[in-house]
Write an enzyme that holds these catalytic residues in place. Sequence first.
Site, PDB file in Angstrom:
ATOM      1  N   ASP A  90      43.388  24.202  58.759  1.00 27.03           N
ATOM      2  CA  ASP A  90      43.132  25.586  59.176  1.00 27.03           C
ATOM      3  C   ASP A  90      41.674  25.981  59.026  1.00 27.03           C
ATOM      4  O   ASP A  90      40.890  25.277  58.383  1.00 27.03           O
ATOM      5  CB  ASP A  90      44.045  26.549  58.397  1.00 27.03           C
TER       6      ASP A  90
ATOM      7  N   ASN B 158      53.699  32.204  48.408  1.00 21.24           N
ATOM      8  CA  ASN B 158      54.734  32.718  49.316  1.00 21.24           C
ATOM      9  C   ASN B 158      55.373  31.601  50.151  1.00 21.24           C
ATOM     10  O   ASN B 158      56.140  31.865  51.070  1.00 21.24           O
ATOM     11  CB  ASN B 158      54.154  33.794  50.245  1.00 21.24           C
TER      12      ASN B 158
ATOM     13  N   HIS C  63      53.716  29.412  52.053  1.00 17.73           N
ATOM     14  CA  HIS C  63      53.029  28.973  53.270  1.00 17.73           C
ATOM     15  C   HIS C  63      52.487  27.557  53.120  1.00 17.73           C
ATOM     16  O   HIS C  63      52.156  27.113  52.017  1.00 17.73           O
ATOM     17  CB  HIS C  63      51.945  29.973  53.718  1.00 17.73           C
TER      18      HIS C  63
ATOM     19  N   GLU D  83      52.406  31.567  57.563  1.00 12.12           N
ATOM     20  CA  GLU D  83      52.957  32.555  56.648  1.00 12.12           C
ATOM     21  C   GLU D  83      54.479  32.702  56.862  1.00 12.12           C
ATOM     22  O   GLU D  83      55.005  32.268  57.893  1.00 12.12           O
ATOM     23  CB  GLU D  83      52.256  33.901  56.872  1.00 12.12           C
TER      24      GLU D  83
HETATM   25  P1  PGA Z   1      45.362  26.658  46.649  1.00 15.48           P
HETATM   26  O1  PGA Z   1      46.012  27.198  47.967  1.00 15.48           O
HETATM   27  O2  PGA Z   1      45.283  25.179  46.764  1.00 15.48           O
HETATM   28  O3  PGA Z   1      43.988  27.281  46.646  1.00 15.48           O
HETATM   29  O4  PGA Z   1      46.209  27.117  45.529  1.00 15.48           O
HETATM   30  C1  PGA Z   1      47.116  26.581  48.511  1.00 15.48           C
HETATM   31  C2  PGA Z   1      47.603  27.404  49.667  1.00 15.48           C
HETATM   32  O5  PGA Z   1      47.533  28.637  49.591  1.00 15.48           O
HETATM   33  O6  PGA Z   1      48.060  26.810  50.642  1.00 15.48           O
END
Ligand code: PGA
Length: 235
Positions: A67, A136, A138, A143
């Site tokens: 992304d 959450n 994702h 999302e």
């Molecule tokens: P993080 O994020 O590795 O910074 O915890 C993971 C995500 O939100 O997909």
Amino acid sequence: MHWIQVGDYDEMSELAASIFEQQLLRKPDSTLGLATGGSPQGFYVSLVKRYINGGFSFKKVNTFNLDEYIGLGPDDETSYHHYMKRSFFDFVDIPVSQQHLPNGLADDLLLECQLYEQAIEESGWIDLQLLGIGVNGHIGFNEPGTAFQSKTQVIDLTEETRNKNSKYFSSEAEVPAQAITMGLRTIMKAKQIILLAFGEEKAGAIARLQAGTVTEDFPASILHHHPNVKVLYGK
Ligand code: PGA
């Protein structure tokens, strides 16, 4: 799904890097799916160390990141492109033309999504995909509520995600409202998937994933339908 509990963050990072090293030894022209964020930082450190110690090369590799924020370019320190350069690309021998991220500055975002999806398909889909998981559920920036059949797309970030990621920006208002993300269908096309989740903050998401209910309200749950997923987790 294969669950691997680790004792600490470094163990998770080393294990993930060793899986990528094995992949490159087996198939030097692999297509790799890469992730950003806090979870994979140690992974990149370990993979770069392994590369410097010799034995394998990234020359024939193609990489596709999950992304990128809309409105941020490679020179912006908060873009994922910048993260990838300073964490990984600047230290290994992947030709720049083989490093792919969605272009968050594209004039035509829908066309950008189509071209990104097409480039992944033309690369034979992803051989080995690295994922983090949001609190959450994702994966990428897909999302809750994202269709399981989604391809690379523009997504509205939730307030929760923008708040979580605001630590990388000067304020929450600076966090872009939208991103381009590989879709869930795109991710599911990968031949092998490694999901990293370490820390108390992720324990709830991991428990929900382990519980096993497959629903678009919890995007990571689609991984239960994938034949080759390793979850590296701990707290
Ligand atoms: P993080 O994020 O590795 O910074 O915890 C993971 C995500 O939100 O997909």
